[in-house]
Design an enzyme around this catalytic site. Sequence first.
Site, PDB file in Angstrom:
ATOM      1  N   LYS A   1       0.822  -1.211   0.000  1.00  0.00           N
ATOM      2  CA  LYS A   1       0.000   0.000   0.000  1.00  0.00           C
ATOM      3  C   LYS A   1       0.857   1.263   0.000  1.00  0.00           C
ATOM      4  O   LYS A   1       0.401   2.330  -0.380  1.00  0.00           O
ATOM      5  CB  LYS A   1      -0.995  -0.028   1.151  1.00  0.00           C
ATOM      6  CG  LYS A   1      -2.089  -1.064   0.877  1.00  0.00           C
ATOM      7  CD  LYS A   1      -3.253  -1.029   1.821  1.00  0.00           C
ATOM      8  CE  LYS A   1      -4.317  -2.016   1.393  1.00  0.00           C
ATOM      9  NZ  LYS A   1      -3.841  -3.421   1.431  1.00  0.00           N
TER      10      LYS A   1
HETATM   11  C1  PLP Z   1      -4.407  -4.485   0.650  1.00  0.00           C
HETATM   12  C2  PLP Z   1      -3.587  -5.702   0.471  1.00  0.00           C
HETATM   13  C3  PLP Z   1      -3.905  -6.662  -0.509  1.00  0.00           C
HETATM   14  C4  PLP Z   1      -5.130  -6.559  -1.410  1.00  0.00           C
HETATM   15  O1  PLP Z   1      -5.004  -5.546  -2.345  1.00  0.00           O
HETATM   16  P1  PLP Z   1      -6.298  -5.025  -3.153  1.00  0.00           P
HETATM   17  O2  PLP Z   1      -5.847  -3.881  -3.950  1.00  0.00           O
HETATM   18  O3  PLP Z   1      -7.292  -4.659  -2.082  1.00  0.00           O
HETATM   19  O4  PLP Z   1      -6.773  -6.147  -3.972  1.00  0.00           O
HETATM   20  C5  PLP Z   1      -3.051  -7.752  -0.658  1.00  0.00           C
HETATM   21  N1  PLP Z   1      -1.971  -7.915   0.144  1.00  0.00           N
HETATM   22  C6  PLP Z   1      -1.643  -7.024   1.097  1.00  0.00           C
HETATM   23  C7  PLP Z   1      -0.437  -7.277   1.963  1.00  0.00           C
HETATM   24  C8  PLP Z   1      -2.435  -5.887   1.297  1.00  0.00           C
HETATM   25  O5  PLP Z   1      -2.100  -5.004   2.274  1.00  0.00           O
END
Ligand code: PLP
Length: 523
Positions: A122
């Site tokens: 993120k």
């Molecule tokens: C948020 C997150 C995801 C999922 O990503 P999306 O964009 O919501 O599909 C996968 N892995 C981790 C570690 C995350 O923090």
Amino acid sequence: MTDAYPSRFNRFVDTRGVCTTPVPFTTALINGLAPGGGLYVPTEIPTLTLEEILSLAKMPYAQRAAFIYKRFEIDLPEDVIDACMERSYGDNFDTPDICPITSLDETTHMLELWHGPTSAFKDMALQCLPHFFSASAKACKERGELDHDFCILVATSGDTGKAALEGFKGVEGVCIGVLFPDGGVSDIQRKQMVTTTGDNVYVWAVRGNFDDCQTSAKRVFSDAAFAETLLADHGVALSSANSINWGRLLPQVVYYISSYAELCKQGKVEPGDPIDVCVPTGNFGNILAAWYAKQMGTPIDALFCASNENRVLTDFLETGTYDIKDRAFILTPSPSMDILVSSNLERLLYQLSGTNGDAIASWMNDLSTNKAFTVDESVVSALSTQFFGASITNEECLATIRSVFEEHDYLIDPHTAVAYAATERLRRNNPVLVACTAHWAKFGNNVYKALHGLKPIDELPADVSALTGCQLNKLIADETGKHDIPAGLADLDAMTPRFSDVIDGNEASVENALVRFIASQRV
Ligand SMILES: *Cc1c(COP(=O)(O)O)cnc(C)c1O
């Protein structure tokens, strides 16, 4: 004012056909959600030639990102875009490559999206969005569209809160408050949040679970009287900057295009040859970004949509029916993908339905009233040629962490493991780029279980569960020889917590806490 504003910048409409006049990037970013509840989408998806894509490999990552942003006709001066990108992708990441690729063999390429300050993917979006949010707020002020500052309010189950805190800290014209469930996040996650530095941040533990946190945040957001008071007394409006914001999606498009250039540069893919991409999916944001990269001309064939035991997307891709009526919410070792409603899917359906806002509005209405919707046959067939889903069980997830370590001497986190296992199941003839979304040390508990052959439901041995998150990671590092724990995670036990407030989850209590924080910001 409107006359002087070049109309070529008006490029964003919404998925439900409510905005009849397109708005510019800066407005879409500040609004987040479009009027009517839909999501902002570009009226036109720009395309790049293969030569342009390959030429990205010569630039530092920040310039690649700026190059791609400019193609979207963003209504900010080019030097502002460049400056935002310099700040987004510099030494805040632990490698100048920003998101390097580690190849496990000739056809399996791990795209490491966790080299940012919070060690999860993120950061790729949340180190970038705040700078564009701040620049957009300034632009909107200059156009006379608004005359206030912003407070970002985030309810988090763990990862998003810290990534948002790190992204918004120190950014002009914005402050950020994060609510997390008291006792409901891991030791590492809590320490990451309560040790955040910066003057414009605050963190509260809320009595209750994540649902209570999220419900109270939603109530605060929809309290019109509270919004009026904040604006009148403090000159501040609340915003969420959550994963449906276009400004969080676009940074993710960048790394798929950039990675293709990188694979060619490294001689792992012949320029023009197709690759497949596998993404561990929750809200459908990261995989949608890969789809946009494909639309823009990146030679991507198939998109593998990897889910954990919450398999609503896997079933949707098979049947064309998205159904959460009788679906239990399952806790898994990959909690950031424990999601029932994948909000960003709406954007893909909009595109695949031929930008039919009425259809989307009616499907989303079905979802909220009947907890299910079924898309047209034409959408099902468009989906079936590009998207392939797989759902990975909790046991498979942990077994994959162990087998990848044993076979490749490469340690992955449970989210990445879901993607790796899905890749093994769905792989065709193309090389696969696997999105790695967290460093293993963010999820040490489950990595320990995996390496020691424990089942997902097994408890950790008493002496292990008595360790702090940092001590457990140190143990795993000693056992595996993987001493690459990022500094931001390794040093947490030695850092002083700044925030220790525990508050009730009701609306009044959260609003009081927010007002105290916001008032302290504006002295
Ligand atoms: C948020 C997150 C995801 C999922 O990503 P999306 O964009 O919501 O599909 C996968 N892995 C981790 C570690 C995350 O923090």
